[in-house]
Design a protein around this motif. Sequence first.
Motif, mmCIF file in Angstrom:
data_model
loop_
_atom_site.group_PDB
_atom_site.id
_atom_site.type_symbol
_atom_site.label_atom_id
_atom_site.label_comp_id
_atom_site.label_asym_id
_atom_site.label_seq_id
_atom_site.Cartn_x
_atom_site.Cartn_y
_atom_site.Cartn_z
ATOM 1 N N PRO A 1 0.829 -1.205 0.000
ATOM 2 C CA PRO A 1 0.000 0.000 0.000
ATOM 3 C C PRO A 1 0.864 1.256 0.000
ATOM 4 N N PRO A 2 0.295 2.402 -0.382
ATOM 5 C CA PRO A 2 1.095 3.627 -0.494
ATOM 6 C C PRO A 2 1.628 4.163 0.830
ATOM 7 N N LEU A 3 1.048 3.758 1.946
ATOM 8 C CA LEU A 3 1.574 4.125 3.252
ATOM 9 C C LEU A 3 1.229 3.017 4.238
ATOM 10 N N SER A 4 1.976 2.941 5.309
ATOM 11 C CA SER A 4 1.766 1.879 6.280
ATOM 12 C C SER A 4 0.453 2.079 7.028
ATOM 13 N N ARG A 5 -0.012 1.005 7.644
ATOM 14 C CA ARG A 5 -1.248 1.121 8.426
ATOM 15 C C ARG A 5 -1.045 2.057 9.613
ATOM 16 N N LEU A 6 0.136 2.045 10.177
ATOM 17 C CA LEU A 6 0.408 2.935 11.299
ATOM 18 C C LEU A 6 0.276 4.392 10.872
ATOM 19 N N ARG A 7 0.867 4.735 9.742
ATOM 20 C CA ARG A 7 0.786 6.111 9.246
ATOM 21 C C ARG A 7 -0.648 6.460 8.840
ATOM 22 N N LEU A 8 -1.336 5.490 8.254
ATOM 23 C CA LEU A 8 -2.731 5.727 7.885
ATOM 24 C C LEU A 8 -3.574 5.995 9.123
ATOM 25 N N ASP A 9 -3.404 5.196 10.155
ATOM 26 C CA ASP A 9 -4.185 5.373 11.379
ATOM 27 C C ASP A 9 -3.901 6.724 12.032
ATOM 28 N N ARG A 10 -2.678 7.172 11.946
ATOM 29 C CA ARG A 10 -2.353 8.492 12.493
ATOM 30 C C ARG A 10 -3.149 9.582 11.780
ATOM 31 N N ARG A 11 -3.266 9.464 10.471
ATOM 32 C CA ARG A 11 -4.038 10.439 9.714
ATOM 33 C C ARG A 11 -5.530 10.333 10.030
ATOM 34 N N LEU A 12 -5.990 9.102 10.225
ATOM 35 C CA LEU A 12 -7.411 8.892 10.496
ATOM 36 C C LEU A 12 -7.822 9.383 11.876
ATOM 37 N N SER A 13 -6.868 9.697 12.717
ATOM 38 C CA SER A 13 -7.201 10.237 14.043
ATOM 39 C C SER A 13 -7.898 11.590 13.930
ATOM 40 N N ALA A 14 -7.850 12.206 12.739
ATOM 41 C CA ALA A 14 -8.535 13.479 12.513
ATOM 42 C C ALA A 14 -10.038 13.307 12.278
ATOM 43 N N LEU A 15 -10.507 12.069 12.138
ATOM 44 C CA LEU A 15 -11.929 11.832 11.903
ATOM 45 C C LEU A 15 -12.763 12.209 13.122
ATOM 46 N N LYS A 16 -13.980 12.687 12.854
ATOM 47 C CA LYS A 16 -14.939 12.873 13.933
ATOM 48 C C LYS A 16 -15.235 11.506 14.558
ATOM 49 N N PRO A 17 -15.517 11.438 15.852
ATOM 50 C CA PRO A 17 -15.757 10.145 16.506
ATOM 51 C C PRO A 17 -16.835 9.307 15.824
ATOM 52 N N GLU A 18 -17.932 9.943 15.412
ATOM 53 C CA GLU A 18 -19.006 9.168 14.785
ATOM 54 C C GLU A 18 -18.576 8.607 13.427
ATOM 55 N N ASP A 19 -17.737 9.348 12.704
ATOM 56 C CA ASP A 19 -17.240 8.847 11.432
ATOM 57 C C ASP A 19 -16.238 7.718 11.649
ATOM 58 N N ALA A 20 -15.400 7.856 12.658
ATOM 59 C CA ALA A 20 -14.436 6.800 12.975
ATOM 60 C C ALA A 20 -15.159 5.498 13.310
ATOM 61 N N ARG A 21 -16.303 5.602 14.003
ATOM 62 C CA ARG A 21 -17.068 4.395 14.344
ATOM 63 C C ARG A 21 -17.619 3.725 13.088
ATOM 64 N N VAL A 22 -18.140 4.512 12.163
ATOM 65 C CA VAL A 22 -18.670 3.945 10.917
ATOM 66 C C VAL A 22 -17.562 3.254 10.130
ATOM 67 N N LEU A 23 -16.404 3.880 10.046
ATOM 68 C CA LEU A 23 -15.285 3.276 9.322
ATOM 69 C C LEU A 23 -14.877 1.953 9.963
ATOM 70 N N LYS A 24 -14.857 1.908 11.276
ATOM 71 C CA LYS A 24 -14.521 0.667 11.970
ATOM 72 C C LYS A 24 -15.528 -0.429 11.650
ATOM 73 N N VAL A 25 -16.798 -0.073 11.609
ATOM 74 C CA VAL A 25 -17.845 -1.040 11.262
ATOM 75 C C VAL A 25 -17.625 -1.582 9.854
ATOM 76 N N LEU A 26 -17.366 -0.688 8.908
ATOM 77 C CA LEU A 26 -17.145 -1.102 7.527
ATOM 78 C C LEU A 26 -15.973 -2.064 7.409
ATOM 79 N N GLU A 27 -14.865 -1.681 7.991
ATOM 80 C CA GLU A 27 -13.674 -2.530 7.885
ATOM 81 C C GLU A 27 -13.895 -3.877 8.565
ATOM 82 N N HIS A 28 -14.522 -3.846 9.708
ATOM 83 C CA HIS A 28 -14.740 -5.077 10.466
ATOM 84 C C HIS A 28 -15.637 -6.041 9.699
#
Length: 230
Positions: free
Chosen positions: A26-53
């Motif tokens: 992938p173009p960046l590591s999961r660690l680096r991706l997760d750091r960027r995703l920390s900018a998500l609103k909490p409700e959006d982060a929850r939806v993304l977690k549901v999708l991935e799971h």
Amino acid sequence: MPDPDAYIALISSLLGSERLFVAKQPPLSRLRLDRRLSALKPEDARVLKVLEHALNWSDYDMDVTDAQAIERCKEALRDIPQPTLRKVFIERMDLRTAIAALRLRKQGGNPPTGAYGIGRWSRHIPANWSDPTFKLDGPMPWIKEAKQLLDAEDPLGLERLLLSVSQKQLKRHAARHYFDFEAVAIYVLIWNIFDRWAQSNAQDAAKRFEHLALQAMAGVAEIGFDGASA
């Protein structure tokens, strides 16, 4: 509503990728991706977690039961309010149901009674069991090739095809979203496709994909998808 400037900054920080199957990772590591995703609103982060799971095969135990898989799908649909992301989820379920049906039929399985699998074609597939592609060539133009790869016992080729189809579906939706949460979620799902391919090999494809596709889709109850037109 999330701060639009924050989401513009987030999207702008996400690196583009090479073509699928050309890139070795992938173009960046999961660690680096997760750091960027920390900018998500909490409700959006929850939806993304549901999708991935719900969509990542690696999140399913090898001994997952039909009931557990279907409950996860039901919970995901309840927890995804964005219409685009619901469509993304449903399209992936359509794909998995069709592949599971092809595998079941190849193994000599009889036409399921009533609905089969998850998605919009759960009744169509049993009704067209004897047709080589379940008469789904129109909505699923890739299904003929998938059947050929399955018949040729080429699990890695089949996984490559399905990952490519999934990526194309996601990029079609991405074209309608730029600097919003949906754009971020679609980027992450495409990232997962690149990561999946980077970790694939013929043995894994034969073992895990075969087992999970059948276990997660076989014999599950029909779900109604309100507003799920593609």
